[in-house]
Design an enzyme around this catalytic site. Structure first.
Site, short mmCIF file in Angstrom:
data_model
loop_
_atom_site.label_atom_id
_atom_site.label_comp_id
_atom_site.label_asym_id
_atom_site.label_seq_id
_atom_site.Cartn_x
_atom_site.Cartn_y
_atom_site.Cartn_z
N TRP A 20 0.85 -1.18 0.00
CA TRP A 20 0.00 0.00 0.00
C TRP A 20 0.90 1.24 0.00
CZ3 TRP A 20 -2.43 2.54 4.81
CH2 TRP A 20 -3.36 3.51 4.41
N TYR A 48 -4.97 -0.37 -4.54
CA TYR A 48 -3.67 0.28 -4.33
C TYR A 48 -3.13 0.92 -5.62
CZ TYR A 48 -3.64 -2.60 -0.06
OH TYR A 48 -3.95 -3.22 1.12
N HIS A 106 -11.79 -7.58 -0.34
CA HIS A 106 -11.04 -6.55 0.42
C HIS A 106 -11.79 -6.11 1.68
CE1 HIS A 106 -7.85 -3.21 -0.27
NE2 HIS A 106 -8.00 -3.45 1.00
N SER A 136 -10.92 -10.29 3.79
CA SER A 136 -10.16 -9.30 4.56
C SER A 136 -11.16 -8.42 5.30
CB SER A 136 -9.30 -8.46 3.61
OG SER A 136 -8.60 -7.47 4.30
N ASN A 137 -10.77 -8.01 6.49
CA ASN A 137 -11.62 -7.15 7.33
C ASN A 137 -12.95 -7.82 7.69
OD1 ASN A 137 -9.91 -4.68 7.37
ND2 ASN A 137 -10.16 -4.86 5.15
N SER A 184 -1.02 -3.78 8.71
CA SER A 184 -0.52 -2.67 9.56
C SER A 184 0.13 -3.24 10.83
CB SER A 184 -1.64 -1.69 9.92
OG SER A 184 -2.26 -1.18 8.77
N LYS A 226 4.88 -2.92 5.54
CA LYS A 226 5.20 -2.13 4.34
C LYS A 226 6.47 -1.33 4.60
CE LYS A 226 5.36 2.07 2.38
NZ LYS A 226 5.90 3.33 2.94
N ASN A 236 13.40 -5.78 8.45
CA ASN A 236 12.17 -6.57 8.60
C ASN A 236 12.39 -8.01 8.11
OD1 ASN A 236 11.14 -4.16 9.47
ND2 ASN A 236 9.95 -3.73 7.63
N1 LIG Z 1 -6.62 -5.44 3.85
C1 LIG Z 1 -6.68 -4.17 4.19
O1 LIG Z 1 -7.75 -3.54 4.30
C2 LIG Z 1 -5.39 -3.45 4.49
C3 LIG Z 1 -5.41 -2.21 5.15
C4 LIG Z 1 -4.19 -1.60 5.45
C5 LIG Z 1 -2.99 -2.22 5.08
N2 LIG Z 1 -3.01 -3.41 4.41
C6 LIG Z 1 -1.75 -4.08 3.98
O2 LIG Z 1 -0.84 -4.14 5.06
C7 LIG Z 1 0.39 -3.52 4.68
C8 LIG Z 1 1.13 -2.95 5.87
O3 LIG Z 1 0.33 -2.03 6.58
P1 LIG Z 1 0.58 -0.45 6.60
O4 LIG Z 1 1.26 -0.07 5.33
O5 LIG Z 1 -0.72 0.18 6.92
O6 LIG Z 1 1.49 -0.17 7.87
P2 LIG Z 1 2.70 -0.87 8.66
O7 LIG Z 1 3.32 -1.94 7.85
O8 LIG Z 1 2.21 -1.17 10.03
O9 LIG Z 1 3.70 0.36 8.81
C9 LIG Z 1 4.30 0.96 7.70
C10 LIG Z 1 5.11 2.14 8.24
O10 LIG Z 1 6.18 1.64 9.07
C11 LIG Z 1 7.43 2.12 8.57
N3 LIG Z 1 8.42 1.05 8.73
C12 LIG Z 1 8.47 -0.13 8.09
N4 LIG Z 1 9.49 -0.88 8.53
C13 LIG Z 1 10.12 -0.14 9.49
C14 LIG Z 1 11.24 -0.36 10.31
N5 LIG Z 1 11.93 -1.51 10.25
N6 LIG Z 1 11.60 0.60 11.20
C15 LIG Z 1 10.90 1.78 11.29
N7 LIG Z 1 9.81 2.04 10.52
C16 LIG Z 1 9.43 1.09 9.62
C17 LIG Z 1 7.19 2.47 7.12
O11 LIG Z 1 8.04 3.50 6.70
P3 LIG Z 1 9.15 3.26 5.52
O12 LIG Z 1 8.38 2.98 4.26
O13 LIG Z 1 9.88 4.56 5.53
O14 LIG Z 1 9.99 2.11 5.95
C18 LIG Z 1 5.74 2.95 7.14
O15 LIG Z 1 5.69 4.32 7.52
C19 LIG Z 1 -0.04 -2.50 3.61
O16 LIG Z 1 1.02 -2.01 2.86
C20 LIG Z 1 -1.04 -3.30 2.85
O17 LIG Z 1 -0.38 -4.21 1.97
C21 LIG Z 1 -4.18 -4.04 4.15
#
Ligand SMILES: NC(=O)c1ccc[n+]([C@@H]2O[C@H](COP(=O)([O-])OP(=O)(O)OC[C@H]3O[C@@H](n4cnc5c(N)ncnc54)[C@H](OP(=O)(O)O)[C@@H]3O)[C@@H](O)[C@H]2O)c1
Length: 256
Positions: A20, A48, A106, A136-137, A184, A226, A236
């Protein structure tokens, strides 16, 4: 890499890259870098708007398609049977692939009967355009309704992190052998600052990100953090090189 097995027999890498907000040339570079580091599981969605760059990065990596696990999702506005089939075929076209490893609803949409939506998924599966079916959700009640249709739903992707551990939903999914994907996982960065997580980070001498990823995966869930940053992608990915002790998993369970 750690793998889990879905109840339909397919195997899934326990750690994937959430995509995302990874769009355009920067997004493509991040996916390409992730492939170079060793990621073999990518989570995307029609919503996305990045199927094309994910597909291009995969194609240009030269890595065999069968080595890679791709998840995509049909938007909740497209849950009538024909719309599901069209969305699935569009995803294949944009991702330049013959099949999706996992295709998800989704978000639930109460205005479309789940039977109608799942018939679209079943047709995609019969035609071998998708390997596994998930959602999902979905909460417990929505899952119960969906399971009545007798379609093998193997995965529920939900928001899950230490400050929101979804323990009831997790127990229900375990009973039904539905593997949870934690989206997330860092609460978009907020949970990386939790004091309990930072204490463990000091104890193990590993970053907060790895503490959270290990907690998720040791609880037999899939984690899809992400990142568009090379250092974070590596950090990660390397989480799986070590493990948390049981007592520390229990400690994180108590945060929420
Ligand atoms: N099914 C759904 O409805 C739904 C909803 C939301 C998300 N998703 C999926 O879940 C994925 C992940 O969730 P998310 O993108 O919401 O949030 P997340 O993975 O919880 O957090 C992403 C944030 O953390 C930072 N980050 C990542 N690795 C890090 C590290 N090692 N140290 C410090 N900061 C770090 C990233 O910044 P940097 O990029 O600068 O590293 C970004 O700002 C999404 O990309 C998507 O594929 C699905």
């Amino acid at each position: 890499m750690v793998f889990f097995e879905f109840k339909d027999g397919s195997k899934v890498p326990a750690l994937g890259l959430g995509t995302w907000n990874l769009t355009g040339e920067n997004g493509k570079r991040a996916v390409a870098k992730a492939l170079e580091i060793g990621y073999r599981h990518f989570d995307t969605a029609e919503a996305y708007g990045n199927h094309r760059i994910v597909g291009e990065a995969i194609a240009e990596s030269g890595i065999e398609r069968k080595e890679i696990f791709i998840t995509s999702k049909v938007p909740s506005r497209s849950l009538l049977k024909e719309a599901v089939i069209e969305s699935g075929k569009r995803a294949l076209d944009e991702l330049k692939t013959d099949y999706l490893d996992l295709f998800l609803i989704h978000w639930p949409n109460p205005s479309v009967p789940i039977k109608e939506t799942l018939s679209g998924f079943s047709e995609l599966k019969e035609k071998e355009l998708i390997r596994s079916i998930g959602v999902s959700n979905f909460g417990i009640e929505e899952l119960k309704e969906a399971l009545k249709e007798g379609v093998k739903i193997v995965n529920n992707q939900v928001e899950l992190h230490p400050s929101f551990n979804q323990s009831r939903l997790k127990s229900y999914c375990a009973e039904e052998k539905i593997i949870i994907t934690a989206y997330s996982p860092f609460a978009q960065g907020k949970d990386l600052k939790l004091k309990e997580i930072n204490k463990l980070s000091e104890k193990y001498n590993h970053p907060a990100s790895q503490i959270i990823i290990n907690w998720i995966i040791q609880k037999e869930m899939i984690a899809i953090p992400k990142s568009g940053n090379e250092e974070h992608l590596r950090e990660n990915f390397n989480a799986l090189e070590w493990k948390l002790a049981k007592e520390d998993i229990d400690l994180i369970d108590k945060i929420s």
